[in-house]
Design a protein around this motif. Structure first.
Motif, PDB file in Angstrom:
ATOM      1  N   GLU A   1       0.359  27.791  -2.741  1.00 37.58           N
ATOM      2  CA  GLU A   1       0.906  27.511  -4.067  1.00 37.58           C
ATOM      3  C   GLU A   1       1.480  28.763  -4.724  1.00 37.58           C
ATOM      4  N   MET A   2       1.135  29.941  -4.191  1.00 42.08           N
ATOM      5  CA  MET A   2       1.567  31.197  -4.793  1.00 42.08           C
ATOM      6  C   MET A   2       2.825  31.748  -4.146  1.00 42.08           C
ATOM      7  N   VAL A   3       3.343  31.043  -3.149  1.00 46.73           N
ATOM      8  CA  VAL A   3       4.587  31.419  -2.487  1.00 46.73           C
ATOM      9  C   VAL A   3       5.494  30.202  -2.487  1.00 46.73           C
ATOM     10  N   GLU A   4       6.695  30.376  -2.970  1.00 47.12           N
ATOM     11  CA  GLU A   4       7.604  29.230  -3.064  1.00 47.12           C
ATOM     12  C   GLU A   4       9.034  29.703  -2.850  1.00 47.12           C
ATOM     13  N   GLU A   5       9.779  28.941  -2.079  1.00 47.80           N
ATOM     14  CA  GLU A   5      11.210  29.183  -1.932  1.00 47.80           C
ATOM     15  C   GLU A   5      11.960  28.241  -2.859  1.00 47.80           C
ATOM     16  N   ARG A   6      12.867  28.792  -3.645  1.00 52.35           N
ATOM     17  CA  ARG A   6      13.628  27.965  -4.571  1.00 52.35           C
ATOM     18  C   ARG A   6      15.085  28.415  -4.575  1.00 52.35           C
ATOM     19  N   ASP A   7      15.966  27.560  -4.059  1.00 52.43           N
ATOM     20  CA  ASP A   7      17.404  27.827  -4.065  1.00 52.43           C
ATOM     21  C   ASP A   7      17.728  29.208  -3.511  1.00 52.43           C
ATOM     22  N   GLY A   8      17.090  29.561  -2.404  1.00 50.21           N
ATOM     23  CA  GLY A   8      17.405  30.829  -1.763  1.00 50.21           C
ATOM     24  C   GLY A   8      16.656  32.025  -2.297  1.00 50.21           C
ATOM     25  N   THR A   9      15.774  31.827  -3.281  1.00 46.86           N
ATOM     26  CA  THR A   9      14.949  32.905  -3.811  1.00 46.86           C
ATOM     27  C   THR A   9      13.494  32.641  -3.436  1.00 46.86           C
ATOM     28  N   VAL A  10      12.796  33.695  -3.012  1.00 43.90           N
ATOM     29  CA  VAL A  10      11.376  33.563  -2.691  1.00 43.90           C
ATOM     30  C   VAL A  10      10.570  34.047  -3.883  1.00 43.90           C
TER      31      VAL A  10
END
Length: 339
Positions: free
Chosen positions: A259-268
């Protein structure tokens, strides 16, 4: 320089998917080489947050010194320590003095940003002590002297770090008083930094106390991101970034890593863990190295210390946590030399 101007999984992103990049110009620190006369082939970065130092609790200071000793003794390639806010539990004069003294013991250069706990109580005569005013941020800048202002950027080779500040004042909406606040001035500064970084062909890592994306993985009812989210999202949509590093949300890395690592629209997006000695007695941080010629970075998780009252630790400390490495490709290959 002026104020207006640092179970394992592989994040599946191609370098092509990382869009426009960050900064330079006003608000950029000229740091020079990472050390020892010329830039090394690798430059280690320690990312830590949420110390919550309490001068009236001796254990609190001793706990932070465990972090200092771990960095100084066990991470020889670390050249920078980035402290992402909530360095103190409450921003009193005593807290500032002690934190400045402890930070000075770190071998790498220390840079940081303020968190919501770092502001001075009752600075503007508020009898409740719940709210603060803009001068608290200025006090943070004066006492720690990380940079000429609370928000700033710096480059290590072709990778730029954009250090954002949590701004709190009496005019903040009450519902976001626990979250972060980004003024119009800082948001315009960020837009300019991102635009110039894109033109300069730089990788971009944004550091802040609260996350720059709207999220609340631990189900708390108060916001856990920088506010207001909509205008900030517009800037990030126009100028996507490589990595967002933040703190604020405490959680054990082994238990909450997914839950503390997420990829969103090319951003980590990565939460840095917490150094607070009160969190299950475990102090944790993140670490990565910029390696000359590498296509990206590997962000590692570290158990710094077990500071519970019981003498025996239930897990290894002073070591990296197996299985939690996050490999992040960058838009541009890392370049430290010849920059």
């Amino acid at each position: 320089d002026e104020r207006h101007g640092l179970e394992g999984r592989r994040v599946g992103i191609t370098r092509r998917e990382f869009a426009a990049r960050l900064s330079l110009g006003v608000g950029a620190l000229a740091l020079g080489a990472p050390g020892r006369g010329q830039e090394p082939e690798r430059c280690g970065i320690v990312v830590a947050a949420d110390v919550h130092l309490k001068p009236d609790e001796p254990r609190s200071g001793r706990s932070f010194m465990r972090f200092v000793e771990d960095v100084n003794d066990n991470l020889p390639d670390a050249r920078y320590v980035l402290l992402l806010g909530d360095l103190m539990d409450w921003g009193t004069d005593e807290s500032y003095a002690l934190m400045a003294e402890l930070q000075a013991e770190l071998r790498p250069r220390v840079l940081g940003v303020p968190g919501n706990h770092d502001f001075r109580p009752r600075l503007a005569g508020d009898e409740t002590g719940r709210r603060t005013d803009d001068h608290s941020m200025e006090y943070f800048v004066e006492r720690f002297a990380y940079a000429p202002g609370p928000y700033y950027s710096f480059a290590l080779g072709n990778t730029r770090f954009v250090m954002m500040a949590t701004e709190r004042c009496h005019s903040n909406p009450e519902e976001v008083s626990y979250g972060g606040w980004v003024s119009t001035e800082q948001r315009e500064w960020l837009d300019g930094q991102l635009s110039r970084a894109e033109s300069a062909g730089e990788n971009v890592i944004v550091c802040s106390h609260q996350g720059i994306f709207e999220r609340a993985w631990n189900t708390h009812t108060l916001p856990y991101c920088m506010n207001p989210p909509e205008p900030l999202a517009e800037v990030l949509e126009a100028h996507p970034i490589d990595v967002s590093l933040s703190g604020h949300v405490h959680g054990q890395l082994q238990e909450h890593h997914g839950e503390m690592v997420e990829e969103r629209d090319g951003t980590v997006w990565i939460n840095g863990g917490a150094l607070s000695h009160a969190r299950d007695g475990r102090m944790q941080c993140r670490y990565f190295e910029l390696v000359d010629g590498a296509p990206g970075i590997t962000i590692r998780s570290r158990d710094v210390a077990d500071v519970r009252s019981t003498p025996e630790a239930e897990h290894p400390v002073g070591c990296f946590i197996e299985g939690l490495d996050v490999d992040v490709p960058l838009r541009h290959g890392v370049r430290l030399t010849g920059a």
